[in-house]
Scaffold this motif. Sequence first.
Motif, PDB file in Angstrom:
ATOM      1  N   ASP A 164     -45.182  45.451 118.496  1.00  0.00           N
ATOM      2  CA  ASP A 164     -44.790  46.809 118.111  1.00  0.00           C
ATOM      3  C   ASP A 164     -45.787  47.813 118.679  1.00  0.00           C
ATOM      4  O   ASP A 164     -46.962  47.493 118.852  1.00  0.00           O
ATOM      5  CB  ASP A 164     -44.806  46.957 116.587  1.00  0.00           C
ATOM      6  CG  ASP A 164     -43.749  46.109 115.894  1.00  0.00           C
ATOM      7  OD1 ASP A 164     -42.712  45.824 116.515  1.00  0.00           O
ATOM      8  OD2 ASP A 164     -43.953  45.753 114.724  1.00  0.00           O
ATOM      9  N   HIS A 200     -41.039  52.477 116.451  1.00  0.00           N
ATOM     10  CA  HIS A 200     -39.584  52.396 116.616  1.00  0.00           C
ATOM     11  C   HIS A 200     -39.196  50.944 116.876  1.00  0.00           C
ATOM     12  O   HIS A 200     -39.249  50.474 118.005  1.00  0.00           O
ATOM     13  CB  HIS A 200     -39.141  53.317 117.761  1.00  0.00           C
ATOM     14  CG  HIS A 200     -39.549  54.742 117.529  1.00  0.00           C
ATOM     15  ND1 HIS A 200     -39.196  55.438 116.393  1.00  0.00           N
ATOM     16  CD2 HIS A 200     -40.305  55.593 118.266  1.00  0.00           C
ATOM     17  CE1 HIS A 200     -39.712  56.663 116.442  1.00  0.00           C
ATOM     18  NE2 HIS A 200     -40.392  56.768 117.572  1.00  0.00           N
ATOM     19  N   ASP A 201     -38.844  50.244 115.828  1.00  0.00           N
ATOM     20  CA  ASP A 201     -38.595  48.795 115.955  1.00  0.00           C
ATOM     21  C   ASP A 201     -37.104  48.458 115.782  1.00  0.00           C
ATOM     22  O   ASP A 201     -36.745  47.626 114.938  1.00  0.00           O
ATOM     23  CB  ASP A 201     -39.463  47.994 114.957  1.00  0.00           C
ATOM     24  CG  ASP A 201     -39.267  48.417 113.508  1.00  0.00           C
ATOM     25  OD1 ASP A 201     -38.706  49.512 113.254  1.00  0.00           O
ATOM     26  OD2 ASP A 201     -39.661  47.647 112.615  1.00  0.00           O
ATOM     27  N   GLN A 202     -36.289  49.132 116.604  1.00  0.00           N
ATOM     28  CA  GLN A 202     -34.840  48.895 116.523  1.00  0.00           C
ATOM     29  C   GLN A 202     -34.497  47.420 116.769  1.00  0.00           C
ATOM     30  O   GLN A 202     -33.563  46.878 116.175  1.00  0.00           O
ATOM     31  CB  GLN A 202     -34.116  49.795 117.546  1.00  0.00           C
ATOM     32  CG  GLN A 202     -32.609  49.801 117.434  1.00  0.00           C
ATOM     33  CD  GLN A 202     -32.092  50.238 116.053  1.00  0.00           C
ATOM     34  OE1 GLN A 202     -32.614  51.176 115.452  1.00  0.00           O
ATOM     35  NE2 GLN A 202     -31.074  49.537 115.539  1.00  0.00           N
ATOM     36  N   TYR A 203     -35.267  46.737 117.637  1.00  0.00           N
ATOM     37  CA  TYR A 203     -35.017  45.315 117.923  1.00  0.00           C
ATOM     38  C   TYR A 203     -35.110  44.484 116.648  1.00  0.00           C
ATOM     39  O   TYR A 203     -34.360  43.546 116.443  1.00  0.00           O
ATOM     40  CB  TYR A 203     -36.035  44.787 118.965  1.00  0.00           C
ATOM     41  CG  TYR A 203     -37.414  45.382 118.782  1.00  0.00           C
ATOM     42  CD1 TYR A 203     -37.767  46.552 119.448  1.00  0.00           C
ATOM     43  CD2 TYR A 203     -38.337  44.803 117.909  1.00  0.00           C
ATOM     44  CE1 TYR A 203     -39.024  47.128 119.259  1.00  0.00           C
ATOM     45  CE2 TYR A 203     -39.586  45.368 117.715  1.00  0.00           C
ATOM     46  CZ  TYR A 203     -39.925  46.535 118.387  1.00  0.00           C
ATOM     47  OH  TYR A 203     -41.157  47.110 118.186  1.00  0.00           O
ATOM     48  N   ILE A 246     -34.576  45.653 113.534  1.00  0.00           N
ATOM     49  CA  ILE A 246     -33.411  46.025 112.729  1.00  0.00           C
ATOM     50  C   ILE A 246     -32.188  45.239 113.226  1.00  0.00           C
ATOM     51  O   ILE A 246     -31.433  44.686 112.426  1.00  0.00           O
ATOM     52  CB  ILE A 246     -33.161  47.556 112.809  1.00  0.00           C
ATOM     53  CG1 ILE A 246     -34.340  48.295 112.163  1.00  0.00           C
ATOM     54  CG2 ILE A 246     -31.833  47.945 112.158  1.00  0.00           C
ATOM     55  CD1 ILE A 246     -34.304  49.817 112.290  1.00  0.00           C
ATOM     56  N   ASN A 247     -32.025  45.182 114.548  1.00  0.00           N
ATOM     57  CA  ASN A 247     -30.867  44.455 115.110  1.00  0.00           C
ATOM     58  C   ASN A 247     -30.880  42.993 114.684  1.00  0.00           C
ATOM     59  O   ASN A 247     -29.860  42.431 114.275  1.00  0.00           O
ATOM     60  CB  ASN A 247     -30.862  44.509 116.639  1.00  0.00           C
ATOM     61  CG  ASN A 247     -30.688  45.925 117.156  1.00  0.00           C
ATOM     62  OD1 ASN A 247     -30.281  46.813 116.406  1.00  0.00           O
ATOM     63  ND2 ASN A 247     -31.022  46.153 118.414  1.00  0.00           N
ATOM     64  N   LYS A 274     -30.204  42.713 110.876  1.00  0.00           N
ATOM     65  CA  LYS A 274     -28.820  43.100 110.603  1.00  0.00           C
ATOM     66  C   LYS A 274     -27.873  41.942 110.918  1.00  0.00           C
ATOM     67  O   LYS A 274     -27.022  41.570 110.109  1.00  0.00           O
ATOM     68  CB  LYS A 274     -28.503  44.317 111.481  1.00  0.00           C
ATOM     69  CG  LYS A 274     -27.109  44.840 111.426  1.00  0.00           C
ATOM     70  CD  LYS A 274     -27.104  46.116 112.306  1.00  0.00           C
ATOM     71  CE  LYS A 274     -25.778  46.698 112.671  1.00  0.00           C
ATOM     72  NZ  LYS A 274     -24.599  46.002 112.730  1.00  0.00           N
ATOM     73  N   ASP A 282     -39.732  52.203 111.513  1.00  0.00           N
ATOM     74  CA  ASP A 282     -38.335  52.636 111.334  1.00  0.00           C
ATOM     75  C   ASP A 282     -37.574  51.655 110.437  1.00  0.00           C
ATOM     76  O   ASP A 282     -36.699  52.041 109.670  1.00  0.00           O
ATOM     77  CB  ASP A 282     -37.611  52.722 112.688  1.00  0.00           C
ATOM     78  CG  ASP A 282     -38.094  53.910 113.511  1.00  0.00           C
ATOM     79  OD1 ASP A 282     -38.906  54.711 112.987  1.00  0.00           O
ATOM     80  OD2 ASP A 282     -37.658  54.035 114.679  1.00  0.00           O
ATOM     81  N   SER A 283     -37.912  50.386 110.555  1.00  0.00           N
ATOM     82  CA  SER A 283     -37.189  49.367 109.771  1.00  0.00           C
ATOM     83  C   SER A 283     -37.423  49.527 108.262  1.00  0.00           C
ATOM     84  O   SER A 283     -36.650  49.013 107.458  1.00  0.00           O
ATOM     85  CB  SER A 283     -37.617  47.963 110.211  1.00  0.00           C
ATOM     86  OG  SER A 283     -39.016  47.827 110.128  1.00  0.00           O
ATOM     87  N   TRP A 319     -34.682  51.632 106.948  1.00  0.00           N
ATOM     88  CA  TRP A 319     -33.448  50.849 107.144  1.00  0.00           C
ATOM     89  C   TRP A 319     -33.300  49.796 106.027  1.00  0.00           C
ATOM     90  O   TRP A 319     -32.254  49.703 105.390  1.00  0.00           O
ATOM     91  CB  TRP A 319     -33.466  50.174 108.522  1.00  0.00           C
ATOM     92  CG  TRP A 319     -32.332  49.205 108.704  1.00  0.00           C
ATOM     93  CD1 TRP A 319     -31.049  49.515 109.038  1.00  0.00           C
ATOM     94  CD2 TRP A 319     -32.370  47.797 108.505  1.00  0.00           C
ATOM     95  NE1 TRP A 319     -30.272  48.375 109.061  1.00  0.00           N
ATOM     96  CE2 TRP A 319     -31.058  47.313 108.741  1.00  0.00           C
ATOM     97  CE3 TRP A 319     -33.370  46.887 108.148  1.00  0.00           C
ATOM     98  CZ2 TRP A 319     -30.736  45.948 108.627  1.00  0.00           C
ATOM     99  CZ3 TRP A 319     -33.043  45.543 108.044  1.00  0.00           C
ATOM    100  CH2 TRP A 319     -31.737  45.087 108.278  1.00  0.00           C
TER     101      TRP A 319
END
Length: 472
Positions: A377, A386-389, A391-392, A395, A456-457, A460
């Motif tokens: 990170d 920003h850890d969208q990976y 979250i993906n 999810k 970010d997570s 979320w």
Amino acid sequence: MKASFLWGGAVAAHQVEGGWRDGGKGINVSDIMTVGSHASPRKITPVIDENEFYPNHEAIDFYHRYKEDIALFKEMGFKCFRTSISWARIFPQGDEEQPNEAGLRFYDDLFDELLKNDIQPVITLSHFEMPYGLVTKYGGWRNRQLITFFERFARVCFERYKDKVKYWMTFNEINNQANYQSDISVLTNSGILFQEGEDKEEIVYQASLYELIASAKAVKIAHDINPDFMVGCMMAMTPIYPYSCSPDDMLKAVGANHKRFWYLDVHARGKIPAYMQSFFKRKGYHLDITEEDIATLKDGCVDYIGFSYYMSFTTKGDGNEYLDYNEATDLCDNPYISKTKWGWPIDAKGLRYTLNWLYDRYQLPTFIVENGFGAIDVLEDSNQVHDQYRINYLKEHIEQMKKAIEIDGVDVLGYTVWGCIDCVSFSTGEMKKRYGFIYVDKNNDGSGTLKRYKKDSFEWYKQVIASQGDKL
Ligand code: BGP
């Protein structure tokens, strides 16, 4: 999803606490493992070497900062928090008659703080650690006496925390040692340091049997102390797929799964499965297991199946009629799935497969006590990550879990995301392999302010819990 579903996060004492000599704690096996990386394994140093760096000594200093961290878990809406009790805080050398009061008090305070925040503690007794004194003096779990020491440790914890903790697990990922080529897996599962020329396999099977007996004894003691306790086992549940539908590949996968999952068969069914008895006989192993032990196993079946899920493996048939399996050489790539930077296959559907497999086989409640995404990170100048990976990844896994619950009818008690706050990686000892919703400013070499930042997570996961998994 049931209102009682336990959403939360998971860590282990040695990967977060630090305070390695505080409150009278003894040295445990994770304290003698240096930092490593994906390319260079962690070293085990029988004596602490001033010139080496031992990441677990300070870890993320949870020992002193747990209140601040629990406040963040509360903000995310955690219903439960999984951690472990450091055995060496309670019995510094492992073989004392009386426990260390300061160690017990630390966990009293920690559990009180969680309960005050409406978070249920979910507790593992031995998560990859044990007092190092049990290694130097007794040779670890190769020695039957360890059963007595573990029983004593378990009884003290169950008595002391009987009104604070309901969900327990005995040994974390007990099946990891089946991969006995890995020195750190054997040390952390069983406190064993091999001597030159030893038959590693036989030693590991003996140690495993002693641990399974100790676990069964602990389950029995727990239920005597508080019949409402839920005591589970904990498996590294990595299903092994056949490479193709060729009968040879199919059969090889059966044999491979046997070698990993016999532990679960003993925990849940209370007896050593026929396929393992036949394996022990063929190998000519002289395993020390008495009639009394066999009765103990039967008497100490677990209440639920706790497991970690990160990935699936794949294997190919090789014509071996005994379906023997060696994890170091018998795996191959699955062309349908990708891998993380650390080479871990990513297979969300494997979680649904796993939940069905476990529930079909044992008809016991399941508990996903670890699932998560280790990644590098970046803390931006604005203190954001920003850890969208991540979250993906989460999810996709939660979606599959929901399908298993809602479509397939699997009973799942809860879901705890591994390393909900960044912590020391077990396999490599690095900090940069991060799993958390909370970033901890600490680097591989031990530098950093230890300050916590929300990724970010974080927001979320908060909405996932608030919507019972609807808003993904
Ligand atoms: C499991 C262990 C954990 C944890 C996790 C992630 O095997 O139970 O202790 O560390 O894996 O592994 P790593 O930290 O090596 O990425």
